[in-house]
Each structure stands twice: as C-alpha cells, then as structure tokens.
Design an enzyme around this catalytic site. Structure first.
Site, PDB file in Angstrom:
ATOM      1  N   LYS A 282      -9.145  -8.087 -11.531  1.00 19.59           N
ATOM      2  CA  LYS A 282      -8.183  -8.818 -10.380  1.00 19.59           C
ATOM      3  C   LYS A 282      -7.858 -10.089 -10.399  1.00 19.59           C
ATOM      4  O   LYS A 282      -8.864 -10.800 -11.326  1.00 19.59           O
ATOM      5  CB  LYS A 282      -9.207  -8.613  -8.921  1.00 19.59           C
ATOM      6  N   ARG A 356     -12.193   5.534  -5.118  1.00 22.09           N
ATOM      7  CA  ARG A 356     -11.668   6.827  -4.916  1.00 22.09           C
ATOM      8  C   ARG A 356     -12.579   7.802  -6.045  1.00 22.09           C
ATOM      9  O   ARG A 356     -12.800   8.823  -5.566  1.00 22.09           O
ATOM     10  CB  ARG A 356     -10.371   7.099  -4.912  1.00 22.09           C
TER      11      ARG A 356
HETATM   12  N1  BES Z   1     -11.976  -2.845  -3.140  1.00 18.22           N
HETATM   13  C1  BES Z   1     -10.533  -2.668  -3.176  1.00 18.22           C
HETATM   14  C2  BES Z   1      -9.630  -2.668  -2.020  1.00 18.22           C
HETATM   15  C3  BES Z   1      -9.718  -3.884  -1.227  1.00 18.22           C
HETATM   16  C4  BES Z   1      -8.550  -4.559  -1.517  1.00 18.22           C
HETATM   17  C5  BES Z   1     -10.637  -3.986  -0.119  1.00 18.22           C
HETATM   18  C6  BES Z   1      -8.598  -5.569  -0.470  1.00 18.22           C
HETATM   19  C7  BES Z   1     -10.493  -5.052   0.573  1.00 18.22           C
HETATM   20  C8  BES Z   1      -9.662  -5.997   0.383  1.00 18.22           C
HETATM   21  C9  BES Z   1     -10.253  -1.444  -4.180  1.00 18.22           C
HETATM   22  O1  BES Z   1     -11.184  -0.980  -5.024  1.00 18.22           O
HETATM   23  C10 BES Z   1      -8.945  -1.816  -5.053  1.00 18.22           C
HETATM   24  O2  BES Z   1      -9.078  -2.573  -5.948  1.00 18.22           O
HETATM   25  N2  BES Z   1      -7.936  -1.270  -4.634  1.00 18.22           N
HETATM   26  C11 BES Z   1      -6.748  -1.159  -5.233  1.00 18.22           C
HETATM   27  C12 BES Z   1      -5.992   0.056  -5.658  1.00 18.22           C
HETATM   28  C13 BES Z   1      -4.877   0.084  -6.464  1.00 18.22           C
HETATM   29  C14 BES Z   1      -5.266  -0.395  -8.046  1.00 18.22           C
HETATM   30  C15 BES Z   1      -4.266   1.272  -6.746  1.00 18.22           C
HETATM   31  C16 BES Z   1      -5.688  -2.133  -4.304  1.00 18.22           C
HETATM   32  O3  BES Z   1      -5.624  -1.995  -3.165  1.00 18.22           O
HETATM   33  O4  BES Z   1      -4.819  -2.801  -4.981  1.00 18.22           O
HETATM   34 MN    MN Z   2     -10.796  -2.131  -6.897  1.00 15.98          MN
END
Ligand code: BES
Ligand code: MN
Ligand code: ZN
Length: 503
Positions: A282, A356
């Site tokens: 990230k 997931r």
């Molecule tokens: N934990 C994150 C989702 C999240 C994002 C929670 C912002 C709280 C605030 C999750 O694991 C994630 O990183 N999801 C990705 C999925 C994508 C790579 C398909 C996302 O939402 O960007």
């Molecule tokens: Mn994630």
C-alpha cells in the site's frame, strides 16, 4: 433476551425526577417540547428552561446543549442538562442512543460523578432504556491509553436511567443489563481495534480475544500454525507467509444446555492485525490506519462475550482467522496459487486482497463446526467506502430474506447497513486461466466481486457479509462518536443470537 447477572454500576428509577440523587440529570429535549413537558423541571431550575427557550438561547437543535443549576430544594439533583434532539418525530431508539452518547460525554467533561439520563422519546420504555444505557456506556470509551503526559480521564460516572411511566421494573432492569453488556462489549471491540500492530500481534489478539470471550462464559480454542496447516488452510497460511509473526485461528463456541439442534449461528470475522498490502504494498499515506483491519474479528470476539453473558438460547460458533499481511521474503507473490481448505484453488493477483483469502478458510471452518447460518464481518474493501461512505456498512449475501433479517437487526442495534447486489454475472470478473478463480476482479464493483469470492466458500448456506471498511473507524468526531474505532457490528452480531431465523 433472557438476562443473567446484573451490572452494579447502573441504577434504574421510575420518576419522579425530584427523587434522583445525582450530580446531573440529562434530559433529551425536542423542538416541539414545552417548558411544561417534563413535570417540575422548569420550576426546579427557577424557570431557566422557559427563559432559554423563549430567548432562543436553546432551540433543541440536534445535540445542542443547555445546562442549568437546580435551585429548588425538593430536588436532590444539583444540575440539569438538556440535550437537543431536533423534531420529536425522529426520536426513535437510534437517536436516543446517540443523544445518550453526547450527554454522557458532556457529563464526563463536567466531571459529574453521578449522572441520571431520562429515557424519553418515541418507542417502548424498555427499548428506550436499553438504548439510553448503551449510549451512556459508549461514552465511556477512552482512546488515549498510551498517553503519558495527559491527566488520566475521570472515571466513568455512576449512571441512572430514569423512566417516566410505570413499566414493570423487572423488564426495565433486564433492558438495562442488556444495554450495559452490549455497550461494554462494543467498547472492548473498540479497544482492540485501537491497539497498534506492534502490540496486537495475531498471538496477542488471540490471547486477548480468548480472555474477553471466556469471561463471558464462551469456550475458546486457539489453533496454532501447525493445526492450521493440518486443516489444510492454504489461504490463511498463504497470507501469513510474509510475516515473522505466526498466525492463529481463534474459535469460539456458545453451546447452551437445552439448545435446539438447529439453527447454529456462525460468526466469522476478519482478523488482519496489520495490513501493509503485502508484496502489492500500500502507499505510505494513511497506512497506519490499517491497524484496525481486525475490527471484524474483534466484533466477533466481543459479540461472543455478550452472547455468553446474556445467555443466548441458540448455539453460536465464532471463527476469527488472525494474521499480519506483510511483504517478507517468503511472502505470497502475485501469480502464486493457493489451495483453500475447501479444496478450491486461487490465483493471487493482488496480495492486498488478503481479507477474502483468510475469510474463505474461515467460512469453511464455521461450516465444518456445524454452522447453519453464516454472518461474516470484515474491513474488506476500499470500494465499499467509495460506494456507501463512512456511515453505512455494505450488506451482501443470499438468500435475500436472511440478508434482510440481518439488516433489520443491525438497524435496531444502531449499525446502519444497506444491501448490495450479487448477480451471478459478477463472478466472471474472477475468472482465472490457471486456477479455479482469482482473488481480485478489477476496479468495477470492487466490493461486490470481493463478496462473490467469499460466496464460493459458503456451501450454499444462508450467508450475509458485512463490509465495514468505511464504518469501523470514524475519521471525524461527531457529537455522538469521537474519532477512532466505532465498535461497529458488535451489537448486531450479539442481537442476532436472540432472533428466530426467518430462513
Ligand atoms: N483492508 C483493506 C480494505 C480497506 C481499505 C479497509 C480502506 C479500510 C479502509 C483490504 O485488505 C484491501 O486492501 N482491499 C483492497 C482490495 C483490492 C486490492 C482488490 C482495496 O480495497 O483496495
Ligand atoms: Mn489489503
Ligand atoms: Zn485488509
């Protein structure tokens, strides 16, 4: 809900207000209220209520506050605080809960030690009393536990709930115990979600969750890496590979004597104690927020405590896969293929779609433990925040009647949620050339394809998925919710265990 042991720190009195022996009486006050709406109140403060209303110093707008000292001797209370509630027509239990949070915060700021709250509004006295003590209890949360320079916060006041009509004392007492337990369990979940990644490792999360739930009378089992491997949970192990911290699988069981053979409610919570994104790392900006990526798991653990404490009549199993998502030298890489405990294979396109993965194995395990109805809670997708913002959780699942029942229960519990579609065609976005499916479906409908992935692991059971990515953490302070962890879904999950299932 049947009610077990009472909580000593909360009292209930059935009017008159003059008898409440407290430092401060909090009164929800609505725009259409008259000075005479509450018997004796205006006289007690020497006409200050009618004066403030007439001069429009106090207009009862939402969360507006007005405090006045009590001047009349026959009142035992020392001060009165009106909390504006807007038009009375919208004064349901949800608003009363929020007004109680706002009132509770104001009372604590004023260092009041004994505080009464008048449970008035539209709704039954029992519902209003429960919502009121939930809100007051929520106001006790303190998020600054690592500060060494600030003075420690004043201890929470002793709360008294005042009901003004003659509802049976017993049912009010039960409602207050229920609300108190639900509020306390919400705060415990907030404490867990607030804890940083370096203290709340998967092992520590498991240990604290176990203590929280077992104090509520829940059986807890913590599976280590070897046991997780023996179960064949390749998705959970795949996510854990990038970290030096070992994963855990936390399992909760509520098995009340005399429970019917069915249903068994299965609660599954995402327990990522820190989400860096893994190799698909990230951006640095805001990454610190990813310490709360176990908020779903915390909601399950703390709901289990409430379920035990309040003696839910049905069987409930809770499953929380816990791990970090880190980019270590052995981390899972884009293109890697993982095999789930269920047997299905997954091509990992993006290692940041880790929630997931671990939930896939978690859902399978809840089924293996005999769950007949599934509810999972997860900070799953940024896409859900884009779709619904910060005040509404996304609801997904099948059949619609089960999703709707969860929505209704959530609504009553004060957890806003809204149904999202899961049409079969979305499944096409998860097509893989090499494996059964991928773990991401591209940008369009990102929260939906995440839910479609989870659906693969539900075995066709009634299942609801709550995406709390937007609702688990408040970025802005509101009168009824400070910045920080919200404790979303705890009260919903606990309340579900007292429902008769429609499906
Ligand atoms: N934990 C994150 C989702 C999240 C994002 C929670 C912002 C709280 C605030 C999750 O694991 C994630 O990183 N999801 C990705 C999925 C994508 C790579 C398909 C996302 O939402 O960007
Ligand atoms: Mn994630
Ligand atoms: Zn995550």
């Amino acid at each position: 809900m049947a009610v077990a042991p009472s909580t000593p720190s909360v009292n209930a009195v059935a009017g008159p207000l003059a008898a409440a022996d407290v430092d401060l009486v909090l009164v929800p006050w609505f725009e259409d209220d008259q000075p005479s709406s509450l018997d004796g109140l205006d006289d007690a403060v020497g006409g200050e209520v009618s004066r403030a209303l007439e001069s429009r110093e106090f207009q009862a707008k939402s969360y507006e506050q007005f405090f006045a000292p009590v001047s009349q001797r026959i009142w035992r209370a020392r001060r009165v605080g009106l909390i504006g509630g807007g038009p009375r027509a919208s004064a349901g239990t949800d608003l009363i809960r929020k007004l109680a949070v706002a009132g509770g915060l104001a009372a604590r700021q004023r260092r009041a030690a004994r505080v009464a709250f008048v449970a008035r509004g539209s709704g039954s006295p029992v519902e209003l009393a429960q919502a009121a003590i939930e809100g007051l209890t929520l106001s006790e949360f303190y998020g600054g536990s690592y500060k060494t320079t600030d003075p420690a916060p004043a201890p929470p006041p002793a709360w008294t709930i005042v009901t003004l009509d003659g509802t049976a004392e017993r049912s009010i007492h039960e409602a207050i115990t229920r609300g108190r337990v639900l509020g306390e369990c919400s705060n415990l979940a907030r404490e867990l979600a607030n804890e940083p990644g370096n203290t709340l490792t998967p092992r520590e999360f498991a240990a604290r969750s176990a203590a929280i739930a077992s104090e509520g009378g829940i059986r807890v089992e913590i599976l280590d890496e070897r046991q997780i491997d023996q179960l064949g949970m390749g998705l959970l192990l795949g996510v854990a590979r990038g970290s030096n911290e070992a994963p855990r699988l936390i399992v909760f069981r509520h098995d009340p004597p005399g429970a019917p053979g069915a249903p068994t409610l299965g609660l599954i919570g995402k327990g990522i104690t820190f989400d860096t994104g893994g190799i698909s790392i990230k951006p640095a900006d805001g990454m610190e927020r990813m310490k709360d990526d176990m908020a779903g798991g915390a909601a399950v653990a703390c709901a289990m405590r409430a379920i035990g404490r309040l003696g839910a009549p049905i069987r409930v199993v809770g499953v929380v896969p816990a791990t970090e998502n880190m980019p270590g030298g052995r981390a899972v890489k884009p293109g890697d293929i993982l095999k789930s405990a269920e047997g299905k294979t997954v091509e990992v396109i993006n290692t940041d779609a880790e929630g997931r993965l671990i939930l896939g194995d978690g859902l399978w395990y809840a089924r293996k433990l005999g769950a007949t109805h599934l509810v999972d809670v997860a900070t799953l997708t940024g896409a859900c925040v884009v779709a619904l913002g910060k005040i509404t959780s996304g609801l997904f699942g099948a059949p619609p009647s089960w999703v709707e029942q969860v929505r209704r229960v959530a609504d009553r519990a004060g957890d806003r949620s809204w149904p999202m579609p899961l049409f079969d065609e979305y499944r096409d976005q998860l097509k893989s050339e090499i494996a059964d499916f991928t773990n991401t479906g591209g940008r369009p409908g990102g929260s939906i394809t995440a839910a479609m992935f989870l659906k693969e692991f539900t075995g066709g059971l009634p299942w609801t998925h709550m995406d709390i990515a937007g609702t688990a953490w408040a970025d802005e302070a509101k009168p009824y919710m400070p910045k920080g962890p919200t404790g979303v879904a705890v009260r919903t999950l606990a309340s579900l265990a007292f429902e008769t299932f429609d499906v």
